[in-house]
Design an enzyme around this catalytic site. Structure first.
Site, PDB file in Angstrom:
ATOM      1  N   HIS A   1       0.261   4.823   1.225  1.00  0.00           N
ATOM      2  CA  HIS A   1      -0.244   5.778   1.527  1.00  0.00           C
ATOM      3  C   HIS A   1       1.077   7.329   2.124  1.00  0.00           C
ATOM      4  O   HIS A   1       1.711   7.508   2.445  1.00  0.00           O
ATOM      5  CB  HIS A   1       0.164   5.620   3.382  1.00  0.00           C
ATOM      6  CG  HIS A   1      -1.018   6.204   4.764  1.00  0.00           C
ATOM      7  ND1 HIS A   1      -2.113   6.209   4.862  1.00  0.00           N
ATOM      8  CD2 HIS A   1      -0.473   6.416   6.107  1.00  0.00           C
ATOM      9  CE1 HIS A   1      -2.900   6.816   5.722  1.00  0.00           C
ATOM     10  NE2 HIS A   1      -1.918   7.323   6.322  1.00  0.00           N
TER      11      HIS A   1
ATOM     12  N   ASN B   1       0.634  -1.257   0.343  1.00  0.00           N
ATOM     13  CA  ASN B   1       0.069  -0.077  -0.140  1.00  0.00           C
ATOM     14  C   ASN B   1       0.484   1.116   0.186  1.00  0.00           C
ATOM     15  O   ASN B   1       1.970   1.088   0.802  1.00  0.00           O
ATOM     16  CB  ASN B   1      -1.100  -0.224   1.075  1.00  0.00           C
ATOM     17  CG  ASN B   1      -1.454   0.705   1.228  1.00  0.00           C
ATOM     18  OD1 ASN B   1      -2.613   1.457   0.267  1.00  0.00           O
ATOM     19  ND2 ASN B   1      -2.064   1.561   2.962  1.00  0.00           N
TER      20      ASN B   1
HETATM   21  C1  GRF Z   1      -3.228   9.042  -2.341  1.00  0.00           C
HETATM   22  O1  GRF Z   1      -2.986  10.290  -2.344  1.00  0.00           O
HETATM   23  C2  GRF Z   1      -3.049   7.739  -1.735  1.00  0.00           C
HETATM   24  O2  GRF Z   1      -1.665   8.167  -1.305  1.00  0.00           O
HETATM   25  C3  GRF Z   1      -3.943   7.985  -1.446  1.00  0.00           C
HETATM   26  O3  GRF Z   1      -5.433   8.156  -2.366  1.00  0.00           O
HETATM   27  C4  GRF Z   1      -4.624   9.219  -2.826  1.00  0.00           C
HETATM   28  C5  GRF Z   1      -4.793   8.796  -4.496  1.00  0.00           C
HETATM   29  O4  GRF Z   1      -4.629   8.996  -5.230  1.00  0.00           O
HETATM   30  N1  GRF Z   1      -4.246   6.488  -0.191  1.00  0.00           N
HETATM   31  P1  GRF Z   1      -4.566   8.058  -6.867  1.00  0.00           P
HETATM   32  O5  GRF Z   1      -5.933   8.400  -6.886  1.00  0.00           O
HETATM   33  O6  GRF Z   1      -3.177   7.578  -6.642  1.00  0.00           O
HETATM   34  O7  GRF Z   1      -4.443   9.734  -7.436  1.00  0.00           O
END
Ligand code: GRF
Length: 236
Positions: free
Chosen positions: A120, A118
């Site tokens: 984060h 994941n």
């Molecule tokens: C990212 O900041 C990720 O870490 C978080 O949601 C956002 C997703 O962005 N969990 P994307 O859909 O990859 O543009």
């Protein structure tokens, strides 16, 4: 590498789960297409119908794409098992959560032990859960960043893989910080996949901590990007 062999070339297969616009997926696909990551995204699934990530997958001609919203009346455990069956059928070497906003259930975790990653938007273990960037600002954090980690049953709590950090600016808003952290995510997530594909992560059975075996370096180890002010470290 433990990927399937096609002709003489072993392909490291990646399945991606995404809920949103899919910029992390797009970045991973771009790094693969540029030859920086030796892997192939063979399957993209989203729990959100019409998610931008699905368009991204179509644009990049990902072979298998699935919209898997949770059905009305479907229990969380049933959905988890359905998703686990779907993901298992795709036979990925690695599952990547790229902006996947649902908690991954025990059936999916059990199907891919130590093989779900994941990304984060915080320097874990600080600021787990939703709106991590707002949490960092509210806490007065001076340094922010992103982390990749292995997914376990402990939400945003599995073994850390890579991190990158930036100083929080005095006039920072949640949106500006999210944008600057996203830029880091777009570097750190593909790099994490590359290290996996190269078999470079070594997860201690004793402590659960992940280390990187010595070898070439792609990110600076550690170093500062003079343009963004970002600090990258892969650990030692
Ligand atoms: C990212 O900041 C990720 O870490 C978080 O949601 C956002 C997703 O962005 N969990 P994307 O859909 O990859 O543009």
């Amino acid at each position: 590498m433990n990927g399937e062999t096609v002709g003489a070339i072993a392909v490291f297969k990646v399945a991606v789960l995404a809920s949103g616009r899919g910029s992390n997926l797009a970045s991973l696909l771009r790094h693969i297409e540029a030859g920086h990551v030796d892997a192939k995204v063979t399957f993209v699934a989203s729990d959100k119908a019409g998610a931008g990530a699905l368009d991204t997958a179509r644009r990049h001609k990902v072979a298998a794409i699935a919209e898997v919203p949770r059905e009305e009346g479907e229990a969380a455990a049933e959905y988890d098992q359905r998703l686990a069956r779907l993901m298992t059928a795709a036979r990925p070497d690695l599952v990547v959560l790229a902006g996947y906003m649902r908690i991954v259930g025990p059936a999916v975790i059990a199907a891919f032990p130590g093989r779900i990653v994941n990304v984060h938007p915080s320097l874990l273990p600080a600021f787990k859960g939703l709106r991590a960037q707002a949490q960092a600002l509210a806490a007065g954090a001076r340094i922010a960043g992103c982390s990749t980690h292995l997914v376990t049953g402990d939400l945003d709590g599995g073994p850390l893989l890579l991190q990158a950090a930036i100083p929080v600016r005095p006039d920072e808003t949640e949106a500006s910080l999210a944008g600057r952290i996203l830029h880091l995510e777009h570097i750190v997530l593909p790099r994490t996949v590359q290290l996996f594909a190269a078999g470079r992560f070594d997860v201690s059975a004793k402590t659960g901590a992940a280390r990187i075996a010595a070898g070439d370096s792609w990110l600076r180890r550690p170093g500062i990007d003079l343009v963004s002010g970002a600090l990258y470290s892969e650990g030692f």
